[in-house]
Design a protein around this motif. Structure first.
Motif, short mmCIF file in Angstrom:
data_model
loop_
_atom_site.label_atom_id
_atom_site.label_comp_id
_atom_site.label_asym_id
_atom_site.label_seq_id
_atom_site.Cartn_x
_atom_site.Cartn_y
_atom_site.Cartn_z
N TYR A 163 0.83 -1.20 0.00
CA TYR A 163 0.00 0.00 0.00
C TYR A 163 0.87 1.25 0.00
O TYR A 163 2.01 1.25 0.46
CB TYR A 163 -0.94 0.01 1.21
N GLU A 164 0.27 2.33 -0.49
CA GLU A 164 1.01 3.59 -0.60
C GLU A 164 1.46 4.10 0.76
O GLU A 164 2.55 4.66 0.90
CB GLU A 164 0.13 4.62 -1.30
N HIS A 170 -10.15 9.25 -3.03
CA HIS A 170 -10.15 8.00 -3.79
C HIS A 170 -10.54 6.85 -2.86
O HIS A 170 -10.23 6.87 -1.67
CB HIS A 170 -8.76 7.72 -4.39
N ASP A 194 -4.49 11.90 0.66
CA ASP A 194 -5.16 11.29 -0.48
C ASP A 194 -4.36 10.15 -1.13
O ASP A 194 -3.97 10.24 -2.29
CB ASP A 194 -5.47 12.36 -1.53
N PRO A 195 -4.10 9.05 -0.39
CA PRO A 195 -3.46 7.90 -1.03
C PRO A 195 -4.37 7.30 -2.08
O PRO A 195 -5.59 7.38 -1.99
CB PRO A 195 -3.22 6.94 0.14
N ARG A 196 -3.76 6.67 -3.09
CA ARG A 196 -4.54 6.16 -4.21
C ARG A 196 -5.03 4.73 -4.01
O ARG A 196 -5.93 4.27 -4.70
CB ARG A 196 -3.71 6.21 -5.51
N ASP A 197 -4.43 3.98 -3.07
CA ASP A 197 -4.85 2.58 -2.92
C ASP A 197 -5.19 2.20 -1.49
O ASP A 197 -6.31 1.81 -1.19
CB ASP A 197 -3.80 1.62 -3.49
N ILE A 257 -10.23 3.70 -0.81
CA ILE A 257 -9.02 3.12 -0.23
C ILE A 257 -9.37 1.95 0.68
O ILE A 257 -10.50 1.83 1.16
CB ILE A 257 -8.20 4.15 0.57
#
Length: 317
Positions: free
Chosen positions: A128-129, A164, A143-146, A166
């Motif tokens: 994960y990010e 996004h 705002d992580p993407r995954d 998550i």
């Protein structure tokens, strides 16, 4: 006491198994945390209080003497990241096993095993990010993407401006994750105990699986202000002279919506008036109107939950 076939290497502080091969024995630590994909072979928990796991626990023989190639003993916690082979754990407190943490798991000596096979994450938690592992770590990300992965104990992670969808994956105990943002879904996986994930009022949140006890997913209630289009002060602002028909909304302390009958977090009342004003003061009221109630479940207006243009520019910096 160790029953290994080799003398153990004794480590002061935390034990970190990274880059070990063969059959490895781990003992005398407090809690043990197994990262995703850490053990290529079998993970055998001979003696532990509780096992919290995303890997199904299979049968195994009774605890006893184990033939190991390497033995490690510690004083504090154990973190397992890379063992190319089998891992035998004994004489420890609790064991927490992340998704794909081992090829197979057996726990013949555990007092109790917690495993929820309702769902599994779509990717290993270490990929994960945002990834935090350890004790009392603190991290803030935007705002992580995954996804967000937390492994260990008493860690605190804050996610700002999430926009996004998550996954929040928590392995261990006493961890806290806070997610603020809008227009996104938060899918939570718990492996452990006494963990808490809090999400803001404009996020959807679900618990996909809970392999443990006393874990909590908390969603902040929508504030009444999010349903208000026009406050009373705004509706009456600038009135000098003449007859005016006004409509405004105000928050209430009601927990039950008289309009739709739902138990609600935010209930507001919509009021109307028809009055003659002189210098902003109603000197004659023709109709005070009625009171209409609505909540976040039946309101046709919920305050803005998407990012403004300036917020979008800020997020892209």
């Amino acid at each position: 006491m160790n029953d290994w076939t080799v003398d153990p290497e004794r480590v002061s502080g935390d034990v970190r198994l990274d880059g070990y091969a063969g059959t490895v024995g781990l003992s005398e630590t407090a809690d043990v945390y197994v990262h995703g994909g850490a053990v290529t072979g079998e993970l055998i928990v001979d003696d532990a209080e509780y096992v919290y796991t995303d890997v199904p626990a299979e049968g195994g023989g009774p605890p006893g003497e184990r033939t190991v190639d390497t033995a490690v003993a510690g004083e504090e916690d154990g973190y397992v990241r890379d063992v190319d082979g089998d891992l035998v754990v004994r004489n420890v407190e609790d064991v927490f096993v992340a998704d794909a943490g081992a090829a197979t798991l057996s726990a013949p000596g555990a007092e109790r095993v917690f495993h929820d096979d309702e769902a599994t994450p779509t990717k290993p938690p270490d990929d994960y990010e945002v990834s935090v592992a350890g004790w009392e770590q603190t991290e803030t990300a935007r705002d992580p993407r995954d996804g967000v992965a937390v492994l260990g104990a008493r860690n605190e992670v804050t996610i700002e401006k999430a926009a996004h969808d998550i996954t929040v994956y928590v392995v261990g105990w006493g961890n806290e994750v806070t997610v603020e943002g809008s227009d996104a879904d938060v899918t939570t996986f718990f492996v452990g105990r006494d963990n808490r994930v809090s999400v803001g009022p404009y996020l959807e949140a679900t618990t996909a699986a809970d392999s443990g006890t006393d874990n909590e997913l908390h969603r902040e209630p929508i504030p009444p202000e999010a349903l208000i289009q026009t406050a009373e002060s705004e509706a009456k602002s600038g009135l000098l002279f003449g007859r005016h028909r006004l409509t405004w909304q105000a928050p209430t302390d009601e927990e039950w919506c008289q309009n739709c009958g739902a138990d609600a977090d935010a209930v507001i009342v919509r009021r109307q008036s028809d009055a003659f004003y002189l210098f902003g003061v109603p000197v004659w009221t023709f109709d005070e109107g009625g009171a209409a109630y609505e909540c976040e479940q039946c309101s046709t207006h919920v305050g803005r939950v998407s990012l403004s243009e300036s917020e979008r520019r800020e997020a892209l910096r």
